[in-house]
Scaffold this motif. Structure first.
Motif, short mmCIF file in Angstrom:
data_model
loop_
_atom_site.label_atom_id
_atom_site.label_comp_id
_atom_site.label_asym_id
_atom_site.label_seq_id
_atom_site.Cartn_x
_atom_site.Cartn_y
_atom_site.Cartn_z
N ARG A 1 -25.40 10.31 -56.88
CA ARG A 1 -25.26 10.41 -58.34
C ARG A 1 -25.68 11.79 -58.83
O ARG A 1 -25.02 12.40 -59.69
CB ARG A 1 -26.10 9.32 -58.99
CG ARG A 1 -26.07 9.33 -60.52
CD ARG A 1 -24.70 8.95 -61.06
NE ARG A 1 -24.73 8.88 -62.51
CZ ARG A 1 -25.03 7.78 -63.19
NH1 ARG A 1 -25.35 6.66 -62.55
NH2 ARG A 1 -25.01 7.78 -64.51
N LEU A 2 -26.78 12.30 -58.29
CA LEU A 2 -27.24 13.63 -58.69
C LEU A 2 -26.23 14.70 -58.29
O LEU A 2 -25.98 15.64 -59.05
CB LEU A 2 -28.59 13.92 -58.04
CG LEU A 2 -29.79 13.14 -58.59
CD1 LEU A 2 -31.00 13.34 -57.69
CD2 LEU A 2 -30.10 13.56 -60.01
N ARG A 3 -25.67 14.57 -57.09
CA ARG A 3 -24.67 15.55 -56.65
C ARG A 3 -23.43 15.50 -57.54
O ARG A 3 -22.88 16.54 -57.89
CB ARG A 3 -24.28 15.30 -55.19
CG ARG A 3 -23.28 16.33 -54.66
CD ARG A 3 -22.94 16.08 -53.21
NE ARG A 3 -22.37 14.76 -53.01
CZ ARG A 3 -22.17 14.21 -51.81
NH1 ARG A 3 -22.51 14.88 -50.73
NH2 ARG A 3 -21.64 13.00 -51.70
N ASP A 4 -23.00 14.31 -57.91
CA ASP A 4 -21.85 14.17 -58.79
C ASP A 4 -22.12 14.81 -60.15
O ASP A 4 -21.19 15.25 -60.84
CB ASP A 4 -21.49 12.70 -58.98
CG ASP A 4 -20.91 12.09 -57.70
OD1 ASP A 4 -20.52 12.87 -56.80
OD2 ASP A 4 -20.86 10.85 -57.60
N ASP A 5 -23.39 14.84 -60.54
CA ASP A 5 -23.77 15.47 -61.81
C ASP A 5 -23.98 16.97 -61.69
O ASP A 5 -24.42 17.62 -62.64
CB ASP A 5 -25.05 14.82 -62.36
CG ASP A 5 -24.82 13.38 -62.81
OD1 ASP A 5 -23.64 13.02 -63.05
OD2 ASP A 5 -25.79 12.61 -62.91
N GLY A 6 -23.71 17.51 -60.48
CA GLY A 6 -23.79 18.95 -60.29
C GLY A 6 -25.15 19.48 -59.88
O GLY A 6 -25.38 20.69 -59.92
N ARG A 7 -26.04 18.60 -59.42
CA ARG A 7 -27.37 19.04 -59.02
C ARG A 7 -27.40 19.35 -57.52
O ARG A 7 -26.68 18.76 -56.72
CB ARG A 7 -28.41 17.94 -59.31
CG ARG A 7 -28.43 17.48 -60.75
CD ARG A 7 -28.90 18.58 -61.68
NE ARG A 7 -30.27 18.96 -61.38
CZ ARG A 7 -31.34 18.33 -61.86
NH1 ARG A 7 -31.20 17.28 -62.65
NH2 ARG A 7 -32.55 18.75 -61.57
N GLN A 8 -28.25 20.31 -57.15
CA GLN A 8 -28.49 20.60 -55.74
C GLN A 8 -29.52 19.61 -55.20
O GLN A 8 -30.59 19.45 -55.79
CB GLN A 8 -28.99 22.02 -55.55
CG GLN A 8 -27.94 23.10 -55.82
CD GLN A 8 -28.49 24.48 -55.56
OE1 GLN A 8 -29.59 24.80 -55.98
NE2 GLN A 8 -27.72 25.32 -54.88
N VAL A 9 -29.18 18.97 -54.08
CA VAL A 9 -30.03 17.90 -53.55
C VAL A 9 -30.42 18.20 -52.11
O VAL A 9 -29.58 18.63 -51.31
CB VAL A 9 -29.30 16.54 -53.62
CG1 VAL A 9 -30.19 15.43 -53.05
CG2 VAL A 9 -28.89 16.21 -55.05
N VAL A 10 -31.69 17.99 -51.80
CA VAL A 10 -32.20 18.07 -50.43
C VAL A 10 -32.76 16.70 -50.07
O VAL A 10 -33.59 16.15 -50.80
CB VAL A 10 -33.30 19.13 -50.28
CG1 VAL A 10 -33.88 19.10 -48.87
CG2 VAL A 10 -32.74 20.52 -50.59
N VAL A 11 -32.29 16.14 -48.97
CA VAL A 11 -32.73 14.82 -48.52
C VAL A 11 -33.78 14.98 -47.43
O VAL A 11 -33.63 15.81 -46.53
CB VAL A 11 -31.54 13.99 -48.01
CG1 VAL A 11 -32.01 12.69 -47.38
CG2 VAL A 11 -30.56 13.70 -49.15
N VAL A 12 -34.83 14.18 -47.50
CA VAL A 12 -35.89 14.19 -46.49
C VAL A 12 -36.01 12.79 -45.91
O VAL A 12 -36.16 11.82 -46.65
CB VAL A 12 -37.25 14.62 -47.08
CG1 VAL A 12 -38.33 14.56 -46.01
CG2 VAL A 12 -37.16 16.02 -47.67
N ASP A 13 -35.94 12.69 -44.59
CA ASP A 13 -36.13 11.40 -43.92
C ASP A 13 -36.50 11.67 -42.47
O ASP A 13 -36.12 12.70 -41.91
CB ASP A 13 -34.86 10.54 -43.99
CG ASP A 13 -35.16 9.05 -43.91
OD1 ASP A 13 -35.74 8.61 -42.88
OD2 ASP A 13 -34.85 8.32 -44.87
#
Length: 298
Positions: free
Chosen positions: A176-188
């Motif tokens: 959802r954040l990416r669709d809104d144009g935000r840069q996302v970093v996932v940690v797992d």
């Protein structure tokens, strides 16, 4: 009664907009992974490989020099100057080591000596080529190159959002954040979830979010927001504490299963805490209120 992560996503309207996925999902390309867990071990093994390659290369160079000395000692031709004879011996030694030259002009002693040296060449060469192959295309080096690419990409990120935990809720939030144009970093830290996030087109940090090094690699100091999407586990509070200490200005959102857990996260520095108990209570009450307000059928 506890809400599942899917229930939480549904309440917040984070379900995928369609079963076919958003445009970002369909166009996403596999992204590199920064592996904090294996990075130090891979760097150590890569350093050991470099030393092995250097050792074998120096050994081969020394063998060429040793072979040249033997070729000079067994050279019965006295034509030419001393420098020319040394050059000819070095040339014959190089040709012998690389098996590329013409050896018909060597005398019997030189040929016997060359055969003995060739055995050492084959042995050292095989070890050197094996080490060089591991250095160029080995798993450790590939992992290090992937880590460097990820770090290079993250140097260009500012005011990004870190999503900790790529469970069902984490996936919905990140997409959802990416669709809104935000840069996302996932940690797992789970390998399967890390691979899934990479295939979904997210920059991924593979490591324990409860370790400060993992948060540093994820760019917490330059992040605008951090979302702790873990549905359970004691690490949510220390993650919140460390993130707040590293970046006092980051906006932290966290998920709590119980109201008591909500209090702990708020004291740890979370700006917003979502409690599943509160959400379930609110959903039940809204449903009962809507039912009570509806006209009774005769």
């Amino acid at each position: 009664m506890r809400a599942s992560v899917d229930d939480m996503a549904a309440v917040y309207g984070m379900r995928s907009r369609s079963r076919s996925g958003s445009a970002g999902d369909r166009l996403a390309a596999k992204m590199p992974i920064l592996r904090v867990v294996d990075n130090l071990a891979s760097a150590l093994r890569a350093s050991q490989l470099r030393r092995r390659v250097l050792k074998y290369s120096l050994s081969l160079t020394a063998l060429v020099g040793f072979t040249a000395c033997g070729m000079f000692a067994f050279d019965t031709r006295n034509d030419g100057s001393l420098g020319e004879r040394w050059f000819r011996s070095l040339w014959d030694a190089f040709n012998g080591v690389t098996t590329l030259g013409d050896f018909s002009n060597l005398n019997r002693n030189q040929k016997i000596y060359m055969m003995l040296c060739f055995g050492f060449v084959v042995t050292l060469g095989s070890y050197a080529l094996t080490a060089l192959g591991e250095l160029l295309v080995g798993t450790d080096m590939m992992s290090l190159r992937e880590t460097r690419r990820t770090r290079h990409m993250m140097t260009k990120m500012m005011n990004h959002v870190i999503v900790i935990g790529y469970n069902s809720l984490g996936q919905h939030v990140a997409k959802r954040l990416r669709d809104d144009g935000r840069q996302v970093v996932v940690v797992d830290r789970d390998e399967a979830k890390v691979s899934k996030a990479s295939l979904d087109g997210f920059v991924v940090v593979n490591g324990d979010a409860g370790a400060d090094q993992t948060l540093v690699e994820a760019g917490v100091k330059s992040a605008q927001s951090l979302i702790v999407a873990l549905s359970q586990g004691p690490e949510r509070v220390p993650i919140t504490l460390m993130s707040r200490a590293m970046n006092p200005g980051v906006h932290i959102m966290a998920l709590a299963v119980t109201n008591s857990g909500r209090d702990w996260l708020e004291h740890a520095g979370a700006n917003e805490v979502v409690s599943s108990e509160s959400l379930i209570t609110e959903a039940f009450c809204r449903s009962l209120e809507a039912k009570a307000a509806s006209p009774v059928r005769s």
